[in-house]
Scaffold this motif. Structure first.
Motif, PDB file in Angstrom:
ATOM      1  N   ASP B  89       0.861  -1.180   0.000  1.00 17.98           N
ATOM      2  CA  ASP B  89       0.000   0.000   0.000  1.00 17.98           C
ATOM      3  C   ASP B  89       0.902   1.237   0.000  1.00 17.98           C
ATOM      4  N   LEU B  90       0.798   1.969  -1.068  1.00 15.20           N
ATOM      5  CA  LEU B  90       1.677   3.140  -1.211  1.00 15.20           C
ATOM      6  C   LEU B  90       1.523   4.115  -0.043  1.00 15.20           C
ATOM      7  N   ASN B  91       0.304   4.178   0.489  1.00 11.42           N
ATOM      8  CA  ASN B  91       0.050   5.115   1.592  1.00 11.42           C
ATOM      9  C   ASN B  91       0.724   4.687   2.897  1.00 11.42           C
ATOM     10  N   ASN B  92       1.137   3.428   2.958  1.00  8.59           N
ATOM     11  CA  ASN B  92       1.785   2.934   4.178  1.00  8.59           C
ATOM     12  C   ASN B  92       3.311   3.003   4.112  1.00  8.59           C
ATOM     13  N   ILE B  93       3.822   3.501   3.002  1.00  4.93           N
ATOM     14  CA  ILE B  93       5.278   3.637   2.886  1.00  4.93           C
ATOM     15  C   ILE B  93       5.677   4.963   3.534  1.00  4.93           C
ATOM     16  N   PRO B  94       6.442   4.909   4.606  1.00  5.70           N
ATOM     17  CA  PRO B  94       6.763   6.154   5.318  1.00  5.70           C
ATOM     18  C   PRO B  94       7.724   7.045   4.533  1.00  5.70           C
ATOM     19  N   VAL B  95       7.565   8.320   4.739  1.00 12.90           N
ATOM     20  CA  VAL B  95       8.531   9.273   4.189  1.00 12.90           C
ATOM     21  C   VAL B  95       9.800   9.167   5.026  1.00 12.90           C
ATOM     22  N   PRO B  96      10.967   9.056   4.394  1.00 12.30           N
ATOM     23  CA  PRO B  96      12.186   8.913   5.203  1.00 12.30           C
ATOM     24  C   PRO B  96      12.450  10.164   6.029  1.00 12.30           C
ATOM     25  N   ASP B  97      13.011   9.949   7.206  1.00 19.10           N
ATOM     26  CA  ASP B  97      13.410  11.068   8.049  1.00 19.10           C
ATOM     27  C   ASP B  97      14.714  11.628   7.483  1.00 19.10           C
ATOM     28  N   LEU B  98      14.610  12.724   6.766  1.00 15.94           N
ATOM     29  CA  LEU B  98      15.777  13.260   6.057  1.00 15.94           C
ATOM     30  C   LEU B  98      16.824  13.837   7.005  1.00 15.94           C
ATOM     31  N   GLU B  99      16.451  14.031   8.260  1.00  9.03           N
ATOM     32  CA  GLU B  99      17.427  14.548   9.226  1.00  9.03           C
ATOM     33  C   GLU B  99      18.301  13.426   9.795  1.00  9.03           C
ATOM     34  N   GLY B 105      15.330   3.776   2.033  1.00 10.00           N
ATOM     35  CA  GLY B 105      14.028   4.430   2.096  1.00 10.00           C
ATOM     36  C   GLY B 105      13.868   5.650   1.215  1.00 10.00           C
ATOM     37  N   TYR B 106      14.881   5.936   0.375  1.00 10.56           N
ATOM     38  CA  TYR B 106      14.798   7.122  -0.469  1.00 10.56           C
ATOM     39  C   TYR B 106      14.080   6.866  -1.794  1.00 10.56           C
ATOM     40  N   GLY B 107      13.965   5.616  -2.198  1.00 12.07           N
ATOM     41  CA  GLY B 107      13.480   5.294  -3.543  1.00 12.07           C
ATOM     42  C   GLY B 107      12.121   5.889  -3.871  1.00 12.07           C
ATOM     43  N   LEU B 108      11.118   5.538  -3.096  1.00 13.44           N
ATOM     44  CA  LEU B 108       9.775   6.058  -3.377  1.00 13.44           C
ATOM     45  C   LEU B 108       9.674   7.556  -3.097  1.00 13.44           C
ATOM     46  N   TYR B 109      10.445   7.998  -2.132  1.00 16.82           N
ATOM     47  CA  TYR B 109      10.494   9.441  -1.844  1.00 16.82           C
ATOM     48  C   TYR B 109      10.974  10.204  -3.082  1.00 16.82           C
ATOM     49  N   ILE B 110      12.022   9.699  -3.724  1.00 20.15           N
ATOM     50  CA  ILE B 110      12.555  10.338  -4.936  1.00 20.15           C
ATOM     51  C   ILE B 110      11.514  10.279  -6.061  1.00 20.15           C
ATOM     52  N   ILE B 111      10.889   9.117  -6.222  1.00 20.20           N
ATOM     53  CA  ILE B 111       9.877   8.982  -7.280  1.00 20.20           C
ATOM     54  C   ILE B 111       8.746   9.982  -7.075  1.00 20.20           C
ATOM     55  N   ARG B 112       8.281  10.095  -5.856  1.00 19.15           N
ATOM     56  CA  ARG B 112       7.179  11.032  -5.584  1.00 19.15           C
ATOM     57  C   ARG B 112       7.599  12.475  -5.856  1.00 19.15           C
ATOM     58  N   ALA B 113       8.861  12.763  -5.583  1.00 14.78           N
ATOM     59  CA  ALA B 113       9.335  14.137  -5.783  1.00 14.78           C
ATOM     60  C   ALA B 113       9.531  14.464  -7.258  1.00 14.78           C
ATOM     61  N   LYS B 114       9.786  13.442  -8.064  1.00 18.21           N
ATOM     62  CA  LYS B 114      10.141  13.677  -9.465  1.00 18.21           C
ATOM     63  C   LYS B 114       8.994  13.432 -10.437  1.00 18.21           C
ATOM     64  N   MET B 115       7.884  12.953  -9.954  1.00 20.78           N
ATOM     65  CA  MET B 115       6.755  12.647 -10.829  1.00 20.78           C
ATOM     66  C   MET B 115       5.552  13.513 -10.469  1.00 20.78           C
ATOM     67  N   ASP B 116       4.703  13.764 -11.452  1.00 24.42           N
ATOM     68  CA  ASP B 116       3.494  14.549 -11.196  1.00 24.42           C
ATOM     69  C   ASP B 116       2.428  13.720 -10.498  1.00 24.42           C
ATOM     70  N   ALA B 117       2.417  12.421 -10.752  1.00 25.28           N
ATOM     71  CA  ALA B 117       1.448  11.539 -10.080  1.00 25.28           C
ATOM     72  C   ALA B 117       2.052  10.147  -9.949  1.00 25.28           C
ATOM     73  N   VAL B 118       1.781   9.515  -8.817  1.00 23.66           N
ATOM     74  CA  VAL B 118       2.281   8.158  -8.561  1.00 23.66           C
ATOM     75  C   VAL B 118       1.175   7.361  -7.892  1.00 23.66           C
ATOM     76  N   ARG B 119       0.951   6.164  -8.360  1.00 25.52           N
ATOM     77  CA  ARG B 119       0.019   5.277  -7.653  1.00 25.52           C
ATOM     78  C   ARG B 119       0.473   3.836  -7.833  1.00 25.52           C
ATOM     79  N   TYR B 120       0.081   3.011  -6.884  1.00 25.77           N
ATOM     80  CA  TYR B 120       0.413   1.586  -6.971  1.00 25.77           C
ATOM     81  C   TYR B 120      -0.899   0.832  -7.136  1.00 25.77           C
ATOM     82  N   VAL B 121      -0.962   0.008  -8.153  1.00 26.96           N
ATOM     83  CA  VAL B 121      -2.200  -0.680  -8.491  1.00 26.96           C
ATOM     84  C   VAL B 121      -2.013  -2.177  -8.291  1.00 26.96           C
TER      85      VAL B 121
END
Lengths: 111, 144
Positions: B89-99, B105-121
């Motif tokens: 579930d994409l909504n259950n993937i936590p945003v990495p603590d960048l501090e 844990g950066y993979g999906l964070y990077i994808i979300r930052a670089k794409m206009d829309a992301v969903r997992y089906v």
């Protein structure tokens, strides 16, 4: 994966000879840097001038090396291309990997 | 709409096949507004999505495969990276603590930052991560 290295004062200047640091090479990249640390190198200056692309696997390898280098150790980067630098900035890893324009600047910052 | 399809064994050594194909396709996009950021961002997200699919989406099945569908529209691209795992579930993937500067844990964070829309089906015939990027996206910051 080939990396070249040379001495510059107390620092070891390391140049990965790859265009991409992704999951395909990250394990080997990490292993080679860890071996340098095991050999006593704890001031690494990474020349990323050949690298056009880095993804989270490459970043993870660098973070792992940084965490293993010890309290006296340092890692500095230079010749980081815009696209690569933007990934460091996006993940805020530019705050822990000191990024310099030139080798001279990176090496001198070790003093 | 034009569609391209790549299907390859779920092994990291084939990762470059997917990124190279997408880079080539992006290079052929006849758009005046296409900028360097666009190609680099697509390549990065393909790399992240395929790496995740290979590492986490193929389970222990040595015969698992990854699919990449590249849909080219007049004003945007949609890329679907399919895997054969249990899905997530994409909504259950936590945003990495960048501090905390973590190793993972950066993979999906990077994808979300670089794409206009992301969903997992999750679909009966296979799960896929769908990524959409517009040619005139505000994510294009640097000129070519």
């Amino acid at each position: 994966m080939e990396i070249t290295r040379k001495r510059a004062g107390r620092a070891c200047v390391v140049t990965p000879q790859v265009k991409k640091i992704d999951a395909n090479v990250a394990v080997e990249f990490r292993k080679q840097l860890m071996e340098l640390i095991a050999d006593g190198e704890n001031r690494l200056v990474l020349n990323l001038g050949e690298v056009d692309f880095i993804d989270s696997s490459g970043l993870g390898a660098l973070v792992a090396v940084l965490k293993n280098i010890g309290p006296e150790g340092r890692i500095k980067l230079f010749a980081v291309k815009d696209g690569v630098r933007s990934i460091f900035e996006l993940t805020r890893l530019d705050r822990v990997f000191d990024i310099h324009i030139s080798e001279k600047g990176a090496v001198e910052s070790m003093k | 709409m034009e569609e391209f399809y790549l299907y390859f064994p779920a092994k990291i050594r084939y990762l470059h096949l997917a990124t190279s194909l997408c880079r080539e396709l992006c290079a052929k996009v006849p758009r005046k507004r296409k900028v360097k950021d666009f190609v680099e961002d697509i390549e990065l997200c393909i790399s992240e999505a395929c790496t995740n699919a290979i590492k986490y989406g193929s389970g222990r099945d040595s015969g698992a495969a990854i699919s990449v569908r590249f849909h080219l529209y007049p004003d945007h691209v949609i890329i679907r990276v399919g895997d054969q795992g249990e899905g997530f579930d994409l909504n259950n993937i936590p945003v990495p603590d960048l501090e905390k500067h973590t190793e993972r844990g950066y993979g999906l964070y990077i994808i979300r930052a670089k794409m206009d829309a992301v969903r997992y089906v999750r679909a009966r015939d296979g799960n896929y991560l769908e990524m959409t990027r517009y040619f005139d996206s505000p994510l294009n910051k640097r000129s070519s």
